[in-house]
Design a protein around this motif. Structure first.
Motif, PDB file in Angstrom:
ATOM      1  N   UNK A  20       5.256  85.374  10.154  1.00 40.45           N
ATOM      2  CA  UNK A  20       5.153  84.502  11.322  1.00 40.45           C
ATOM      3  C   UNK A  20       6.472  83.767  11.511  1.00 40.45           C
ATOM      4  N   UNK A  21       6.597  83.156  12.672  1.00 36.94           N
ATOM      5  CA  UNK A  21       7.706  82.233  12.924  1.00 36.94           C
ATOM      6  C   UNK A  21       9.054  82.910  12.736  1.00 36.94           C
ATOM      7  N   UNK A  22       9.124  84.154  13.212  1.00 42.20           N
ATOM      8  CA  UNK A  22      10.370  84.914  13.126  1.00 42.20           C
ATOM      9  C   UNK A  22      10.799  85.330  14.523  1.00 42.20           C
ATOM     10  N   UNK A  23      12.090  85.609  14.662  1.00 41.52           N
ATOM     11  CA  UNK A  23      12.577  86.157  15.925  1.00 41.52           C
ATOM     12  C   UNK A  23      11.938  87.539  16.127  1.00 41.52           C
TER      13      UNK A  23
ATOM     14  N   UNK B  33      -1.406  83.037  24.091  1.00 41.03           N
ATOM     15  CA  UNK B  33      -1.099  82.665  22.705  1.00 41.03           C
ATOM     16  C   UNK B  33       0.040  83.527  22.172  1.00 41.03           C
TER      17      UNK B  33
ATOM     18  N   UNK C 105       2.293  85.192  23.804  1.00 42.77           N
ATOM     19  CA  UNK C 105       3.552  84.907  24.507  1.00 42.77           C
ATOM     20  C   UNK C 105       4.212  83.636  23.989  1.00 42.77           C
ATOM     21  N   UNK C 106       3.412  82.647  23.624  1.00 43.76           N
ATOM     22  CA  UNK C 106       3.991  81.429  23.042  1.00 43.76           C
ATOM     23  C   UNK C 106       4.479  81.715  21.629  1.00 43.76           C
ATOM     24  N   UNK C 107       3.649  82.374  20.830  1.00 40.30           N
ATOM     25  CA  UNK C 107       3.979  82.550  19.410  1.00 40.30           C
ATOM     26  C   UNK C 107       5.258  83.358  19.234  1.00 40.30           C
ATOM     27  N   UNK C 108       5.425  84.401  20.069  1.00 40.90           N
ATOM     28  CA  UNK C 108       6.630  85.223  19.967  1.00 40.90           C
ATOM     29  C   UNK C 108       7.764  84.669  20.825  1.00 40.90           C
ATOM     30  N   UNK C 109       7.531  83.474  21.384  1.00 40.59           N
ATOM     31  CA  UNK C 109       8.562  82.798  22.186  1.00 40.59           C
ATOM     32  C   UNK C 109       9.000  83.641  23.380  1.00 40.59           C
TER      33      UNK C 109
ATOM     34  N   UNK D 186       7.793  83.356  26.435  1.00 39.34           N
ATOM     35  CA  UNK D 186       7.826  82.517  27.626  1.00 39.34           C
ATOM     36  C   UNK D 186       6.442  82.305  28.203  1.00 39.34           C
ATOM     37  N   UNK D 187       6.387  81.759  29.407  1.00 33.62           N
ATOM     38  CA  UNK D 187       5.117  81.411  30.057  1.00 33.62           C
ATOM     39  C   UNK D 187       5.007  82.220  31.344  1.00 33.62           C
TER      40      UNK D 187
ATOM     41  N   UNK E  90      -1.013  86.175  16.925  1.00 36.32           N
ATOM     42  CA  UNK E  90      -1.947  85.312  17.657  1.00 36.32           C
ATOM     43  C   UNK E  90      -2.367  84.079  16.842  1.00 36.32           C
ATOM     44  N   UNK E  91      -3.009  84.075  15.747  1.00 34.04           N
ATOM     45  CA  UNK E  91      -3.426  85.118  14.828  1.00 34.04           C
ATOM     46  C   UNK E  91      -4.926  85.249  14.696  1.00 34.04           C
TER      47      UNK E  91
ATOM     48  N   UNK F  86      -2.191  75.490  29.772  1.00 32.24           N
ATOM     49  CA  UNK F  86      -0.744  75.724  29.722  1.00 32.24           C
ATOM     50  C   UNK F  86      -0.075  75.606  31.084  1.00 32.24           C
TER      51      UNK F  86
ATOM     52  N   UNK G 208      -0.839  68.696  28.272  1.00 32.22           N
ATOM     53  CA  UNK G 208      -0.955  69.868  29.145  1.00 32.22           C
ATOM     54  C   UNK G 208      -2.050  69.645  30.180  1.00 32.22           C
TER      55      UNK G 208
ATOM     56  N   UNK H 109       2.587  76.577  18.456  1.00 30.80           N
ATOM     57  CA  UNK H 109       2.762  77.621  19.474  1.00 30.80           C
ATOM     58  C   UNK H 109       3.613  77.167  20.662  1.00 30.80           C
TER      59      UNK H 109
ATOM     60  N   UNK I 217       7.521  76.908  20.637  1.00 33.85           N
ATOM     61  CA  UNK I 217       8.171  78.221  20.566  1.00 33.85           C
ATOM     62  C   UNK I 217       8.298  78.798  21.976  1.00 33.85           C
ATOM     63  N   UNK I 218       7.172  78.833  22.675  1.00 25.79           N
ATOM     64  CA  UNK I 218       7.149  79.479  23.986  1.00 25.79           C
ATOM     65  C   UNK I 218       8.014  78.775  25.005  1.00 25.79           C
TER      66      UNK I 218
ATOM     67  N   UNK J 159      11.823  79.049  23.761  1.00 24.38           N
ATOM     68  CA  UNK J 159      12.333  80.405  23.569  1.00 24.38           C
ATOM     69  C   UNK J 159      12.767  80.677  22.141  1.00 24.38           C
ATOM     70  N   UNK J 160      12.453  79.755  21.228  1.00 21.65           N
ATOM     71  CA  UNK J 160      12.847  79.921  19.824  1.00 21.65           C
ATOM     72  C   UNK J 160      11.605  80.126  18.953  1.00 21.65           C
ATOM     73  N   UNK J 161      11.368  81.363  18.466  1.00 23.34           N
ATOM     74  CA  UNK J 161      10.145  81.628  17.685  1.00 23.34           C
ATOM     75  C   UNK J 161      10.127  80.953  16.317  1.00 23.34           C
ATOM     76  N   UNK J 162      11.249  80.334  15.951  1.00 24.54           N
ATOM     77  CA  UNK J 162      11.257  79.622  14.663  1.00 24.54           C
ATOM     78  C   UNK J 162      10.985  78.122  14.856  1.00 24.54           C
TER      79      UNK J 162
ATOM     80  N   UNK K 157      -2.726  79.177  12.436  1.00 20.46           N
ATOM     81  CA  UNK K 157      -2.811  80.115  13.558  1.00 20.46           C
ATOM     82  C   UNK K 157      -4.181  80.762  13.735  1.00 20.46           C
ATOM     83  N   UNK K 158      -5.060  80.696  12.744  1.00 22.30           N
ATOM     84  CA  UNK K 158      -6.328  81.416  12.867  1.00 22.30           C
ATOM     85  C   UNK K 158      -7.563  80.522  12.734  1.00 22.30           C
TER      86      UNK K 158
END
Lengths: 434, 434
Positions: free
Chosen positions: A80-83, A276, A278-282, A284-285, A308-309, A323, B279, B322, B325-326, B329-332, B390-391
């Motif tokens: 998780x939390x990776x580019x 979820x 889209x946010x977690x993987x950064x 966008x919205x 997601x997860x 959102x 939100x 979450x 990040x979204x 734009x930074x998943x970290x 996350x879950x």
């Protein structure tokens, strides 16, 4: 034919002609045969082999998850939390490359158990080893739209083999599991399939008269690369390749221009929104309020449990409602009822199942869930649509029926052995990690 | 002194010296007396009057909700998806104006039940009729930081009466309920309290040696009005009024400049981040990554159930991880472990309870929760911090202890009568709506 009945129920029907009903609902075989206010007629009561007391419950159509990769539940929490590229190339793909049919079977079973336990009755799955996925759908009792997602970054003979595999799967399983399985054809994404390969998949879909599903415009980088590689943004690119000339559903669609939104609306392309993931993987919205205003059918997806997860669609419904208010600054954006439609009626429409599921109405399939509302977060009894969207979670789901058959009773899974699934999924994961 | 023991447990301690522990935890009276790997020593086992089998559970510090208005749970679902001023002026305030002490008692009881059922062990409450809130805290067994939130848009004699009421409440209840209640002084917001009134409240806080809590910079409109009315943005305004010269916690802080973030860091002001409420009311997205980078203590709050609409802090933890990040734009951004610290360790620090609660460590209060992990969404056993963030959801909480006393056992509330609370809360609501 089995006839049964829910009495003393509160029904959020999603049918605009009768949104809320306090009364009863009867099922004959796989379909809702009748509904009414107050007490059921004596004749219907007499014919019912089972009477479910709906007191303390709220019934609504089963939720519809329009984008996911169920077997990837095996990779939940692995990374998780990776580019995105690091996550995909160094964590997901190396593990997925090792997936056997057995892994897909148990990973999908894990997802199926979780989906039933959180009120999803229909799900779309894009993955590999799809015969094994279809087996899980058959056994679990869920309704599903299945797509062999093909990646075309391979030699022509492998491309052809994959396409033949997808076609063969469609012929074997479209309309299978007593009609609960539908099939879509699915190029994985414009960035993983060369244009001529996409055209071949589109041609196969037309021949089989099947809809198409693909990932599209998930990240800004993907859009930029498409422009660089092909001179067009993904929407125009796929339109040029004929993908939108028949029924189609695209997942994500985060990065869209006004012109692209207009084109999707004109072509009748449905969009599966995955807030979820889209946010977690950064990523966008997505421009959901604009898509809805343009008349695009926007449904909801969890994507996989690796990004997601979990697979609780109530979370996607809530986040869709929250959102876009916060990001647009408009507290009236995506009202509660609209978010709930995205998870039910619009989900059915996106999958070509309008009139089949996603609504509680006589003649439609008996795909419904019972939510236990004797809990503090459902008090006071103000607006149950609001409570479902802003306060509920999948854990409130007590009962689930699909095609008239009960899959969950008082949170007990009736078609799946959850202990076995947990054990086997862990075993598969341990072997994959090596 | 009661001595008891959890055996065969998996502990996510939030203590950086030993983040994960597979073993046991013992409690003596109100505090954690010892922890260790593997089996507990025979001496500790022999002295334990109760042994909890932790198999299948994951234990972590109880969650800490640092901003809310518990009694407003009575207004859940009354009005949603409205512009802020319409929502406040036409729906919330007219109802709240009719609240009696009885309404506050049952509304707060409803919130307390929901918080225990979702794993919160400490909450901050800013409201009115605070003696009735304190009664609920005393009875429920929760730990709480209570603040009589005063609105100063009234004649001087009413201002004085409200301030005296807040001071009287502090004298009666600070350190009450066996030390579980702390009190803060609380001007409601810079836009509802004239500057000289804020100064009087600050002076009273200093005299009583109590921290201060207020709403701040929740909306862009509020910031603009502050500049128009007082010539400064809210941070500088409150700093000029001395509010940040002692311990203080501000809620929301959505609209901040770089200079304001630097000033909050310099003054040691803690920020309660309320992502769901921000939100839902379309207030915007707080600059949490920047606040954390600047060294500001950022904790989490649900705000009230009227703008959330539940009190499940797991949702705030997940959304904190979450959302940023979204949007960035930074998943970290805000990794899982950091989000969990916001809901535990940083929450304790924000309330001046560092070293008391928010961590599982010998000598600290036995405020902990047991999460049931024999569920599909906790499979596979990869990273339990990831799974929690996350879950998981509040519905996974099986057991809750505060101050060494069990408040929830297998999801059964031990200190509160949930049936009575649901009944009374509905009764109060029906009367209020008239």
């Amino acid at each position: 034919m089995t006839r049964w009945l829910i009495e003393n129920g509160l029904f959020v029907t999603m049918n605009p002609e009768q949104p809320i009903l306090k009364g009863w609902l009867s099922v004959e075989g796989t379909v809702i045969s009748a509904m009414g206010e107050g007490e059921a007629p004596a004749e219907i009561r007499d014919q019912a082999s089972e009477k479910v007391d709906g007191t303390g419950h709220l019934f609504l159509p089963g939720l519809i998850n329009t984008h996911g990769h169920a077997a990837m539940s095996l990779l939940r929490g692995l990374a998780d939390d990776l580019a995105l590229q690091d996550w995909l190339e160094n964590h997901m793909w190396p593990m997925e490359g090792k997936f056997t049919g057995d892994d897909v079977y148990w990973g999908t079973s894990l997802a199926a158990a979780e989906m039933i336990l959180s009120g999803t009755t229909t799900f779309l799955d894009m993955y590999d080893h799809m015969d094994r996925v279809a087996e899980v759908v058959d056994k679990s009792g869920l309704r599903a739209t299945l797509a062999r997602g093909v990646i075309g970054l391979c030699p022509p003979d492998v491309q052809t083999a994959k396409l033949n595999e997808a076609v063969g799967f469609a012929k074997r399983w479209h309309g299978g599991a007593n009609g609960r399985i539908q099939v879509m054809m699915s190029p994985h994404a414009p960035y993983t399939c060369p244009p001529d390969y996409i055209e071949r998949i589109v041609a196969a879909a037309r021949e089989l008269n099947l809809p198409l599903h693909t990932h599209m415009s998930e990240t800004a980088a993907e859009v930029a690369a498409n422009v660089k590689d092909y001179g067009t943004r993904p929407v125009e690119h796929l339109d040029n390749l004929g993908l939108f000339s028949g029924p189609s559903l695209v997942a994500h669609a985060v990065h869209l221009t006004d012109e692209e939104i207009a084109l999707l609306a004109e072509r009748g392309v449905a969009v599966s929104h995955n807030p979820v993931s889209n946010l977690k993987l950064a990523s966008g919205v997505a421009r959901v309020p604009e898509l809805l205003r343009a008349g695009v059918t926007v449904s909801l997806g969890t994507d996989s449990a690796a990004s997601n997860n979990n697979l609780d669609l109530f979370e996607e419904i809530r986040l869709a409602a929250l959102l876009h208010k916060g990001v647009s600054g408009d507290p009236t954006a995506v009202p509660a009822a609209e978010a709930l439609r995205m998870g039910t009626v619009y989900g059915a429409k996106a999958l070509g199942l309008e009139g089949v599921t996603g609504m509680l109405k006589s003649g439609m399939k008996a795909d419904l869930i019972g939510v236990s509302i004797r809990k503090p977060h459902f008090v006071p009894a103000t607006d149950y649509v609001s409570h479902l969207v802003y306060a509920a979670s999948g854990a409130d789901v007590a009962h689930v029926w699909v095609d008239g058959k009960q899959l969950l009773r008082d949170r007990e899974l009736l078609t799946l052995d959850v202990e076995r699934i947990r054990y086997e999924a862990q075993r598969c994961f341990d072997r994959l990690r090596g």
